[in-house]
Design a protein around this motif. Structure first.
Motif, PDB file in Angstrom:
ATOM      1  N   SER A  13      15.739  19.735  44.930  1.00  0.00           N
ATOM      2  CA  SER A  13      16.044  21.163  44.918  1.00  0.00           C
ATOM      3  C   SER A  13      15.194  21.920  43.911  1.00  0.00           C
ATOM      4  O   SER A  13      15.044  23.139  44.010  1.00  0.00           O
ATOM      5  CB  SER A  13      17.528  21.377  44.596  1.00  0.00           C
ATOM      6  OG  SER A  13      17.820  20.937  43.275  1.00  0.00           O
TER       7      SER A  13
ATOM      8  N   THR B 139      18.579  14.395  45.701  1.00  0.00           N
ATOM      9  CA  THR B 139      18.972  15.734  46.139  1.00  0.00           C
ATOM     10  C   THR B 139      18.754  16.756  45.028  1.00  0.00           C
ATOM     11  O   THR B 139      18.218  17.843  45.246  1.00  0.00           O
ATOM     12  CB  THR B 139      20.445  15.739  46.580  1.00  0.00           C
ATOM     13  OG1 THR B 139      20.608  14.811  47.658  1.00  0.00           O
ATOM     14  CG2 THR B 139      20.866  17.122  47.039  1.00  0.00           C
TER      15      THR B 139
ATOM     16  N   GLU C 245      21.453   9.864  51.457  1.00  0.00           N
ATOM     17  CA  GLU C 245      20.553  10.457  50.462  1.00  0.00           C
ATOM     18  C   GLU C 245      21.200  10.391  49.092  1.00  0.00           C
ATOM     19  O   GLU C 245      22.342  10.783  48.907  1.00  0.00           O
ATOM     20  CB  GLU C 245      20.229  11.910  50.829  1.00  0.00           C
ATOM     21  CG  GLU C 245      19.238  12.552  49.862  1.00  0.00           C
ATOM     22  CD  GLU C 245      18.755  13.909  50.348  1.00  0.00           C
ATOM     23  OE1 GLU C 245      18.864  14.877  49.584  1.00  0.00           O
ATOM     24  OE2 GLU C 245      18.284  13.990  51.497  1.00  0.00           O
TER      25      GLU C 245
ATOM     26  N   ASP D 131      24.874  20.270  49.117  1.00  0.00           N
ATOM     27  CA  ASP D 131      24.323  19.149  49.870  1.00  0.00           C
ATOM     28  C   ASP D 131      25.127  17.871  49.625  1.00  0.00           C
ATOM     29  O   ASP D 131      25.343  17.069  50.534  1.00  0.00           O
ATOM     30  CB  ASP D 131      22.861  18.913  49.474  1.00  0.00           C
ATOM     31  CG  ASP D 131      21.899  19.838  50.212  1.00  0.00           C
ATOM     32  OD1 ASP D 131      22.338  20.493  51.164  1.00  0.00           O
ATOM     33  OD2 ASP D 131      20.721  19.896  49.824  1.00  0.00           O
ATOM     34  N   LEU D 132      25.592  17.696  48.377  1.00  0.00           N
ATOM     35  CA  LEU D 132      26.269  16.463  48.004  1.00  0.00           C
ATOM     36  C   LEU D 132      27.767  16.479  48.322  1.00  0.00           C
ATOM     37  O   LEU D 132      28.322  15.477  48.774  1.00  0.00           O
ATOM     38  CB  LEU D 132      26.085  16.196  46.508  1.00  0.00           C
ATOM     39  CG  LEU D 132      24.664  15.865  46.042  1.00  0.00           C
ATOM     40  CD1 LEU D 132      24.609  15.801  44.525  1.00  0.00           C
ATOM     41  CD2 LEU D 132      24.200  14.553  46.645  1.00  0.00           C
TER      42      LEU D 132
ATOM     43  N   ARG E  62      29.590  17.116  53.125  1.00  0.00           N
ATOM     44  CA  ARG E  62      28.282  17.242  52.498  1.00  0.00           C
ATOM     45  C   ARG E  62      27.251  17.666  53.537  1.00  0.00           C
ATOM     46  O   ARG E  62      27.342  17.313  54.718  1.00  0.00           O
ATOM     47  CB  ARG E  62      27.863  15.939  51.825  1.00  0.00           C
ATOM     48  CG  ARG E  62      27.798  14.737  52.736  1.00  0.00           C
ATOM     49  CD  ARG E  62      27.380  13.476  51.976  1.00  0.00           C
ATOM     50  NE  ARG E  62      25.936  13.448  51.758  1.00  0.00           N
ATOM     51  CZ  ARG E  62      25.356  12.820  50.748  1.00  0.00           C
ATOM     52  NH1 ARG E  62      26.111  12.228  49.830  1.00  0.00           N
ATOM     53  NH2 ARG E  62      24.040  12.797  50.624  1.00  0.00           N
TER      54      ARG E  62
ATOM     55  N   ALA F 246      23.807  17.215  52.988  1.00  0.00           N
ATOM     56  CA  ALA F 246      22.633  16.340  52.935  1.00  0.00           C
ATOM     57  C   ALA F 246      22.789  15.200  53.932  1.00  0.00           C
ATOM     58  O   ALA F 246      23.907  14.824  54.297  1.00  0.00           O
ATOM     59  CB  ALA F 246      22.463  15.781  51.526  1.00  0.00           C
TER      60      ALA F 246
ATOM     61  N   GLN G  42      17.666  22.810  49.894  1.00  0.00           N
ATOM     62  CA  GLN G  42      16.754  22.886  48.756  1.00  0.00           C
ATOM     63  C   GLN G  42      16.135  24.277  48.641  1.00  0.00           C
ATOM     64  O   GLN G  42      15.959  24.799  47.536  1.00  0.00           O
ATOM     65  CB  GLN G  42      15.668  21.822  48.894  1.00  0.00           C
ATOM     66  CG  GLN G  42      16.196  20.399  48.790  1.00  0.00           C
ATOM     67  CD  GLN G  42      15.115  19.352  48.948  1.00  0.00           C
ATOM     68  OE1 GLN G  42      13.927  19.682  48.997  1.00  0.00           O
ATOM     69  NE2 GLN G  42      15.509  18.095  49.032  1.00  0.00           N
TER      70      GLN G  42
ATOM     71  N   PRO H  34      22.200  11.152  45.176  1.00  0.00           N
ATOM     72  CA  PRO H  34      22.421  12.401  44.427  1.00  0.00           C
ATOM     73  C   PRO H  34      21.222  12.819  43.590  1.00  0.00           C
ATOM     74  O   PRO H  34      20.870  13.996  43.545  1.00  0.00           O
ATOM     75  CB  PRO H  34      23.632  12.061  43.549  1.00  0.00           C
ATOM     76  CG  PRO H  34      24.365  11.001  44.302  1.00  0.00           C
ATOM     77  CD  PRO H  34      23.289  10.188  44.977  1.00  0.00           C
TER      78      PRO H  34
ATOM     79  N   ALA I 217      22.213  22.169  45.662  1.00  0.00           N
ATOM     80  CA  ALA I 217      22.221  20.712  45.614  1.00  0.00           C
ATOM     81  C   ALA I 217      23.647  20.169  45.682  1.00  0.00           C
ATOM     82  O   ALA I 217      23.910  19.164  46.349  1.00  0.00           O
ATOM     83  CB  ALA I 217      21.526  20.232  44.339  1.00  0.00           C
TER      84      ALA I 217
ATOM     85  N   HIS J 180      14.479  21.592  55.070  1.00  0.00           N
ATOM     86  CA  HIS J 180      15.116  21.435  53.758  1.00  0.00           C
ATOM     87  C   HIS J 180      15.816  22.748  53.364  1.00  0.00           C
ATOM     88  O   HIS J 180      15.513  23.347  52.332  1.00  0.00           O
ATOM     89  CB  HIS J 180      14.091  21.056  52.683  1.00  0.00           C
ATOM     90  CG  HIS J 180      13.514  19.694  52.854  1.00  0.00           C
ATOM     91  ND1 HIS J 180      12.333  19.452  53.520  1.00  0.00           N
ATOM     92  CD2 HIS J 180      13.977  18.473  52.465  1.00  0.00           C
ATOM     93  CE1 HIS J 180      12.078  18.160  53.519  1.00  0.00           C
ATOM     94  NE2 HIS J 180      13.064  17.535  52.899  1.00  0.00           N
TER      95      HIS J 180
END
Length: 424
Positions: A226, A222, A217, A83-84, A211, A213, A363, A219, A80, A360
């Motif tokens: 996950s 996200t 999106e 992703d961020l 990132r 993601a 995730q 946080p 996660a 995904h």
């Protein structure tokens, strides 16, 4: 036009491409290897060292279990956070946590044998290596085409297990007799810093700096996604369980096998450390083998038969064979190496999981990493609960049963039909 001259002008593929190693991430693999050597230095001797310092077996098991819980949390959130923030920033955070808490451990907790401080410093240090190592694994899955993903993750596990505990234990086997157990932990700190610097300063691949993601999106979405994917897509949840079983016995072994091999079987500590190195030297070689095999015969089949069934058989061989042979070092080398080889049969999971949810991937990798982190808690926890009533023999049968269960569960990990959201 001369066809030969045209062929001569064709660009020659770099050796990393031929080996299935993403060229842009090559220094990252080296950095992970050196980092995990430092992280793995303690793996073969920390348990008996703490016992010699006056801690009880229950305290040592609790310490390892707390470490496993924090590692589980870090492993889960690594996907996660990638992703961020992007993998590179997550790796930097993991390195900083490891270094800071190792310094607290060495300067304050160990010299005083203060158990609450040991729980805080060593326990929270468990956040460090999953953020660094699994952050890089997510970087690998983000930039590698599906047709080469099995080989690419095979190289990751080659680097990961090459350090923890293979070369790490080998370093300890030479360092502990010469400079002592405490000073060897300072050496581990230096190796971790060196590995982190190699990966973070020399890898210039741009994907890891941003990132993963989609833009916009949130946080919270996200982070919750996950975890929610485990029950939203049950196959992902099953894969996380299989991954937890994969290395749970390995982390459990690090709690009780050092004592079993030295006090019951009669090996010296240095011999045990070399046996541990032999186990995972075999493992790192077969990490590459099963990465390629998984690409050829199928990831699911490789995990079920080479990983699950294979580990069940070699776990029992490891116990009964060493008990029958006693302190026969060559026989022990063969038996631990067989276990190390079959343990690598789970390598294709790192390619299979993101492919189960191609829309995904981050995730799915968080779920996989949650299973990986859970194994660092599950193994020591089973030792703490079952070693007393069942003994080493009974515990080995429990671990073998877990491996057979994982082989059965792998049958549910069927890849989606290529189409919408298919990987490149």
């Amino acid at each position: 036009m001369d066809p030969a001259s045209s062929a001569d002008r064709a660009p020659r593929r770099h050796w990393t491409d031929r080996a299935g190693l993403p060229r842009a991430l090559a220094w990252g693999y080296v950095g992970v290897l050196v980092f995990m050597i430092g992280d793995g230095v303690e793996s073969g001797y920390l348990s008996p060292y703490l016992l010699d310092e006056g801690l009880s077996k229950q305290q040592v098991a609790l310490l390892f279990s707390v470490y496993g819980v924090t590692a589980s949390v870090a492993a889960w959130i690594s996907g996660a956070l990638c992703d961020l923030w992007g993998p590179r920033r997550v790796m930097t955070l993991g390195l900083g946590i490891w270094v800071a808490l190792q310094i607290v451990l060495l300067l304050f907790a160990l010299p005083t044998t203060d158990f609450p401080l040991l729980l805080i410093s060593y326990g929270l240090r468990g956040l460090g290596y999953p953020l660094f190592a699994y952050g890089f694994l997510i970087w690998v899955t983000a930039v590698t085409p599906r047709r080469r993903l099995g080989s690419a993750v095979g190289w990751f596990w080659f680097a990961f297990t090459g350090g923890l505990p293979t070369l790490g234990s080998l370093v300890a086997s030479f360092a502990v007799p010469r400079v002592g157990a405490y000073s060897t932990l300072w050496l581990a700190l230096g190796l971790v810093v060196a590995g982190g610097a190699l990966a973070l300063l020399l890898v210039r691949e741009p994907t890891g700096r941003r990132r993963l993601a989609p833009a916009g999106e949130r946080p919270l979405a996200t982070l919750s996604g996950s975890l929610a994917i485990i029950w939203r897509r049950p196959r992902i949840g099953v894969g996380a369980v299989v991954r937890a079983v994969n290395t749970a016995p390995q982390f459990g072994f690090l709690v009780f096998l050092p004592v079993f091999f030295t006090e019951t079987l009669g090996f010296t500590l240095s011999e045990w450390l070399r046996l541990l190195s032999a186990m995972f030297a075999t493992n790192i070689f077969f990490n590459l083998v099963f990465g390629v095999v998984g690409d050829r015969i199928g990831w699911q089949r490789t995990v079920a038969w080479c990983g699950g069934v294979g580990c069940a058989v070699t776990t029992l061989l490891l116990y009964y064979g060493t008990v029958a042979a006693g302190d026969d070092f060559p026989v022990a080398v063969v038996l631990v190496s067989l276990f190390g080889a079959t343990l690598a049969g789970y390598v294709p999971l790192s390619a299979l999981m993101p492919s189960l949810a191609p829309d995904h991937k981050g995730q799915a990798m968080s779920a996989l990493n949650l299973g990986a982190g859970a194994s660092t808690f599950l193994g020591p926890a089973l030792v703490a609960l079952l070693l007393g009533p069942l003994g080493v023999e009974g515990l080995m049968w429990v671990f073998a049963a877990l491996y057979l269960t994982s082989a059965f569960l792998t049958g549910f990990l069927r890849l989606p039909v290529p189409g919408k959201g298919a990987d490149r």
